[in-house]
Write an enzyme that holds these catalytic residues in place. Sequence first.
Site, PDB file in Angstrom:
ATOM      1  N   GLY A  79       0.812  -1.201   0.000  1.00 20.82           N
ATOM      2  CA  GLY A  79       0.000   0.000   0.000  1.00 20.82           C
ATOM      3  C   GLY A  79       0.846   1.250   0.000  1.00 20.82           C
ATOM      4  N   GLY A 109      -5.654   1.187 -10.492  1.00 18.04           N
ATOM      5  CA  GLY A 109      -4.880   0.650  -9.385  1.00 18.04           C
ATOM      6  C   GLY A 109      -5.050  -0.853  -9.236  1.00 18.04           C
ATOM      7  N   ASP A 119      -4.912  -2.605  -6.656  1.00 22.15           N
ATOM      8  CA  ASP A 119      -5.734  -2.909  -5.491  1.00 22.15           C
ATOM      9  C   ASP A 119      -7.213  -2.901  -5.853  1.00 22.15           C
ATOM     10  OD1 ASP A 119      -5.402  -0.155  -5.979  1.00 22.15           O
ATOM     11  OD2 ASP A 119      -5.845   0.383  -3.912  1.00 22.15           O
ATOM     12  N   ASP A 143     -13.558   0.916  -0.520  1.00 18.37           N
ATOM     13  CA  ASP A 143     -12.242   0.679   0.075  1.00 18.37           C
ATOM     14  C   ASP A 143     -11.767   1.966   0.732  1.00 18.37           C
ATOM     15  OD1 ASP A 143      -9.796  -0.385   0.784  1.00 18.37           O
ATOM     16  OD2 ASP A 143      -8.899  -0.040  -1.182  1.00 18.37           O
ATOM     17  N   THR A 170     -12.750  24.494  17.529  1.00 19.80           N
ATOM     18  CA  THR A 170     -12.283  24.302  16.153  1.00 19.80           C
ATOM     19  C   THR A 170     -11.910  22.851  15.860  1.00 19.80           C
ATOM     20  OG1 THR A 170     -11.511  26.581  16.016  1.00 19.80           O
ATOM     21  CG2 THR A 170     -10.557  25.018  14.450  1.00 19.80           C
TER      22      THR A 170
END
Length: 240
Positions: A13, A91, A93, A114, A172
């Site tokens: 990855g 890709g 993947d 994914d 914030t």
Amino acid sequence: MSDKIEVILVDIGSSVIKSAEVIDGSITNHQVWNKISDLQDSYDNVPFAVSSVRKNVSELKSVFSKSKDLVLDHQTRLPVVLNYETPDTLGPDRVALAVGANHLFPNENNLIIDMGTCITIDLIDKNGIFQGGTISPGLLIRMKAMSNYTHSLPDISHEWGNIPERWPGKNTKESLLSGSLSGVVNELNGAIETIRKELASINIILTGGDAKFFDSRIKAHIFAGSKIVEIGLYRIWKYQ
């Protein structure tokens, strides 16, 4: 033990190298590696099947060069059909995910979400045709982008797990967290609602590293963990 291993599945990855062994048709012994060389040194005379999102396919093919090794790319024979205009940019993947989903749920429409560095939403239909999908920023990219592209907003990507989650945010950091999470949830549920208007029956498959954070927030899905990529990669290797 290596003489019992059919193949080593390798998922490279953006930030992590993961592997799993296939023994008697079962995927087992998941590991994480820092370097490819460490992975290779741990196995002798065992074939590898590799999916990598990094742009180093030629290098990987020179490293994984045994006759039964496979580095997945756009020229690899597949047990599904790609209806995609630029397969060379698709890709690996995403391809492995589609093949895995089609193997687990054949003759069904499958929408695969994914949740990694980027979020991909892809459709492989009941005829085994990959129809493409969407790519958008993942959770941490959204958090970092708000800081990177403004002068005063903080980067909460390394601490968001310690920030109270509530709406409306009362400071914030809470507001940044709420916006990041709700943005992802609304995007995914919106995509699911859209596809269900077109397809009466469809499986919604949730996978990827960030999937666990959204498991309870996504409408009617199958939580698949990481096994979809591994199953798909194994099926592609077998198909050769």
